[in-house]
Write a protein that holds these residues in place. Structure first.
Motif, PDB file in Angstrom:
ATOM      1  N   ILE A   1       0.733  -1.144   0.068  1.00  0.00           N
ATOM      2  CA  ILE A   1       0.129   0.005   0.114  1.00  0.00           C
ATOM      3  C   ILE A   1       0.913   1.391  -0.252  1.00  0.00           C
ATOM      4  N   LEU A   2       1.981   1.196   0.695  1.00  0.00           N
ATOM      5  CA  LEU A   2       2.815   2.315   0.476  1.00  0.00           C
ATOM      6  C   LEU A   2       3.923   2.251  -0.884  1.00  0.00           C
ATOM      7  N   GLY A   3       4.000   1.328  -1.555  1.00  0.00           N
ATOM      8  CA  GLY A   3       4.734   1.265  -2.636  1.00  0.00           C
ATOM      9  C   GLY A   3       6.300   1.334  -2.644  1.00  0.00           C
ATOM     10  N   GLU A   4       6.553   0.730  -1.252  1.00  0.00           N
ATOM     11  CA  GLU A   4       8.113   0.796  -1.013  1.00  0.00           C
ATOM     12  C   GLU A   4       8.441  -0.517  -0.322  1.00  0.00           C
ATOM     13  N   THR A   5       9.633  -0.887  -0.038  1.00  0.00           N
ATOM     14  CA  THR A   5      10.045  -1.972   0.820  1.00  0.00           C
ATOM     15  C   THR A   5       9.984  -1.487   2.432  1.00  0.00           C
ATOM     16  N   ILE A   6       9.420  -2.398   2.976  1.00  0.00           N
ATOM     17  CA  ILE A   6       9.137  -2.218   4.509  1.00  0.00           C
ATOM     18  C   ILE A   6       9.867  -3.675   4.984  1.00  0.00           C
ATOM     19  N   MET A   7      10.610  -3.446   5.846  1.00  0.00           N
ATOM     20  CA  MET A   7      11.282  -4.441   6.597  1.00  0.00           C
ATOM     21  C   MET A   7      10.625  -4.493   8.116  1.00  0.00           C
ATOM     22  N   ILE A   8      10.807  -5.717   8.667  1.00  0.00           N
ATOM     23  CA  ILE A   8      10.201  -5.793  10.049  1.00  0.00           C
ATOM     24  C   ILE A   8      10.889  -6.530  11.204  1.00  0.00           C
ATOM     25  N   THR A   9      11.251  -5.835  12.225  1.00  0.00           N
ATOM     26  CA  THR A   9      12.050  -6.645  13.202  1.00  0.00           C
ATOM     27  C   THR A   9      11.236  -7.645  14.029  1.00  0.00           C
ATOM     28  N   VAL A  10      11.873  -8.573  14.727  1.00  0.00           N
ATOM     29  CA  VAL A  10      11.234  -9.771  15.343  1.00  0.00           C
ATOM     30  C   VAL A  10      10.267  -9.186  16.203  1.00  0.00           C
ATOM     31  N   PRO A  11       8.950  -9.548  16.033  1.00  0.00           N
ATOM     32  CA  PRO A  11       7.843  -9.046  17.127  1.00  0.00           C
ATOM     33  C   PRO A  11       7.997  -9.582  18.365  1.00  0.00           C
TER      34      PRO A  11
ATOM     35  N   ARG B   1       2.441   9.293   5.199  1.00  0.00           N
ATOM     36  CA  ARG B   1       3.035   8.515   4.114  1.00  0.00           C
ATOM     37  C   ARG B   1       2.063   7.809   3.081  1.00  0.00           C
ATOM     38  N   LEU B   2       0.808   7.422   3.724  1.00  0.00           N
ATOM     39  CA  LEU B   2      -0.518   6.966   2.845  1.00  0.00           C
ATOM     40  C   LEU B   2      -1.023   7.888   2.015  1.00  0.00           C
ATOM     41  N   LEU B   3      -1.140   9.262   2.459  1.00  0.00           N
ATOM     42  CA  LEU B   3      -1.668  10.352   1.724  1.00  0.00           C
ATOM     43  C   LEU B   3      -0.772  11.139   0.924  1.00  0.00           C
ATOM     44  N   ASN B   4       0.567  10.986   1.008  1.00  0.00           N
ATOM     45  CA  ASN B   4       1.554  11.748   0.285  1.00  0.00           C
ATOM     46  C   ASN B   4       1.307  13.174   0.941  1.00  0.00           C
ATOM     47  N   GLU B   5       0.951  13.411   2.159  1.00  0.00           N
ATOM     48  CA  GLU B   5       0.883  14.862   2.521  1.00  0.00           C
ATOM     49  C   GLU B   5       0.958  14.972   4.066  1.00  0.00           C
ATOM     50  N   THR B   6       1.617  16.086   4.531  1.00  0.00           N
ATOM     51  CA  THR B   6       1.893  16.391   6.015  1.00  0.00           C
ATOM     52  C   THR B   6       0.692  16.415   6.631  1.00  0.00           C
ATOM     53  N   GLN B   7       0.663  15.370   8.018  1.00  0.00           N
ATOM     54  CA  GLN B   7      -0.518  15.478   8.892  1.00  0.00           C
ATOM     55  C   GLN B   7      -0.017  16.135  10.129  1.00  0.00           C
ATOM     56  N   ASN B   8      -0.828  17.133  10.357  1.00  0.00           N
ATOM     57  CA  ASN B   8      -0.788  17.630  11.707  1.00  0.00           C
ATOM     58  C   ASN B   8      -0.147  16.823  12.811  1.00  0.00           C
ATOM     59  N   ASP B   9       0.712  17.302  13.445  1.00  0.00           N
ATOM     60  CA  ASP B   9       1.473  16.570  14.613  1.00  0.00           C
ATOM     61  C   ASP B   9       0.516  15.822  15.619  1.00  0.00           C
ATOM     62  N   HIS B  10      -0.753  16.662  15.861  1.00  0.00           N
ATOM     63  CA  HIS B  10      -1.460  16.518  17.122  1.00  0.00           C
ATOM     64  C   HIS B  10      -2.858  16.205  16.697  1.00  0.00           C
ATOM     65  N   LEU B  11      -3.260  16.126  15.503  1.00  0.00           N
ATOM     66  CA  LEU B  11      -4.480  15.937  15.194  1.00  0.00           C
ATOM     67  C   LEU B  11      -4.619  15.302  13.471  1.00  0.00           C
ATOM     68  N   LEU B  12      -5.008  14.172  13.512  1.00  0.00           N
ATOM     69  CA  LEU B  12      -5.198  13.378  12.222  1.00  0.00           C
ATOM     70  C   LEU B  12      -6.525  14.227  11.455  1.00  0.00           C
ATOM     71  N   SER B  13      -6.435  14.511  10.150  1.00  0.00           N
ATOM     72  CA  SER B  13      -7.296  14.828   9.429  1.00  0.00           C
ATOM     73  C   SER B  13      -8.385  13.872   9.198  1.00  0.00           C
ATOM     74  N   GLU B  14      -9.598  14.296   8.647  1.00  0.00           N
ATOM     75  CA  GLU B  14     -10.564  13.184   8.443  1.00  0.00           C
ATOM     76  C   GLU B  14      -9.983  12.347   7.488  1.00  0.00           C
ATOM     77  N   MET B  15      -9.277  12.621   6.273  1.00  0.00           N
ATOM     78  CA  MET B  15      -8.765  11.907   5.443  1.00  0.00           C
ATOM     79  C   MET B  15      -7.707  10.946   6.216  1.00  0.00           C
ATOM     80  N   GLY B  16      -6.830  11.625   7.155  1.00  0.00           N
ATOM     81  CA  GLY B  16      -5.888  10.879   7.719  1.00  0.00           C
ATOM     82  C   GLY B  16      -6.420   9.781   8.333  1.00  0.00           C
ATOM     83  N   GLN B  17      -7.563   9.960   9.261  1.00  0.00           N
ATOM     84  CA  GLN B  17      -8.226   8.924  10.126  1.00  0.00           C
ATOM     85  C   GLN B  17      -8.797   7.763   9.053  1.00  0.00           C
ATOM     86  N   SER B  18      -9.213   7.919   8.021  1.00  0.00           N
ATOM     87  CA  SER B  18      -9.750   7.260   7.124  1.00  0.00           C
ATOM     88  C   SER B  18      -8.776   6.166   6.568  1.00  0.00           C
ATOM     89  N   ALA B  19      -7.430   6.962   6.290  1.00  0.00           N
ATOM     90  CA  ALA B  19      -6.325   6.063   5.751  1.00  0.00           C
ATOM     91  C   ALA B  19      -5.567   5.165   6.763  1.00  0.00           C
TER      92      ALA B  19
END
Length: 205
Positions: free
Chosen positions: A33-43, A94-112
């Motif tokens: 969904i991000l279109g890039e390689t994501i690695m993961i640490t041992v959970p 990253r999902l929306l390719n736009e900067t989100q407010n550090d303290h408040l997710l936008s409506e689109m941000g919440q949907s993402a």
């Protein structure tokens, strides 16, 4: 619930392997969904009382974004994918390719975040479904953005008392391009029959 606290090392290893596979599936889904390689640490997997989870996730007055889903099928219960504020903001950006407010997710941000939580939780549930050899289907997701204590209260989850234990899987997703780490917590809250089935699968019950 006494069984949960007396899990032997081999049985915990079996549950860790399921968590590891689920986290790997989640990393693959996030990569897509991000279109890039994501690695993961041992959970890290913990088995803890629901009331003891909030301090692991964030400070009591720290907001989190949590995606709640119901499990239906052969296993039933609930799942909760919790992102600390910083992770939720960075992931939405990253999902929306736009900067989100550090303290408040936008409506689109919440949907993402809700859609990402849907995809990631389904990845964890698919791993559990494969391990159990049972049908496990997720419900449509719902999103709560609030302080960690409020989000994880039994009132919100309608999930019983302090005797209720949950599986908590902490995963870190590492962005390949920046080495930035996004931390998330997947909580599995099975009902009593499903918990018994899971314990039986790792030869506890």
């Amino acid at each position: 619930m006494e069984d949960l606290r007396s899990l032997k090392a081999l049985q915990l290893d079996a549950l860790r392997e399921v968590a590891n596979i689920g986290a790997g599936h989640a990393a693959t889904a996030l990569s897509q969904i991000l279109g890039e390689t994501i690695m993961i640490t041992v959970p890290t997997i913990n088995i803890t009382r629901l009331e003891d989870v909030p301090p692991q996730v964030a400070e009591p007055d720290e907001p989190v974004a949590a995606v709640l889903m119901h499990m239906v099928g052969d296993l039933t219960g609930r799942t909760l994918l919790v992102f600390p504020r910083r992770t939720a903001v960075r992931l939405a950006s990253r999902l929306l390719n736009e900067t989100q407010n550090d303290h408040l997710l936008s409506e689109m941000g919440q949907s993402a975040i809700k859609e990402a939580g849907n995809i990631l939780s389904s990845a964890y549930m698919n791993a559990l479904s494969d391990f159990m050899g049972m049908l496990l289907l997720p419900s449509p997701p719902s999103l709560a953005v609030d302080m960690s204590d409020a989000v994880l209260t039994t009132a919100y989850l309608q999930f019983g008392t302090d005797r209720d234990y949950v599986f908590c899987v902490e995963s870190e997703f590492v962005m390949d391009d920046t080495s930035e780490r996004l931390r998330g917590f997947f909580l599995l809250l099975p009902d009593a029959p499903s918990l018994a089935a899971i314990l039986k699968a790792v030869h506890v019950a």
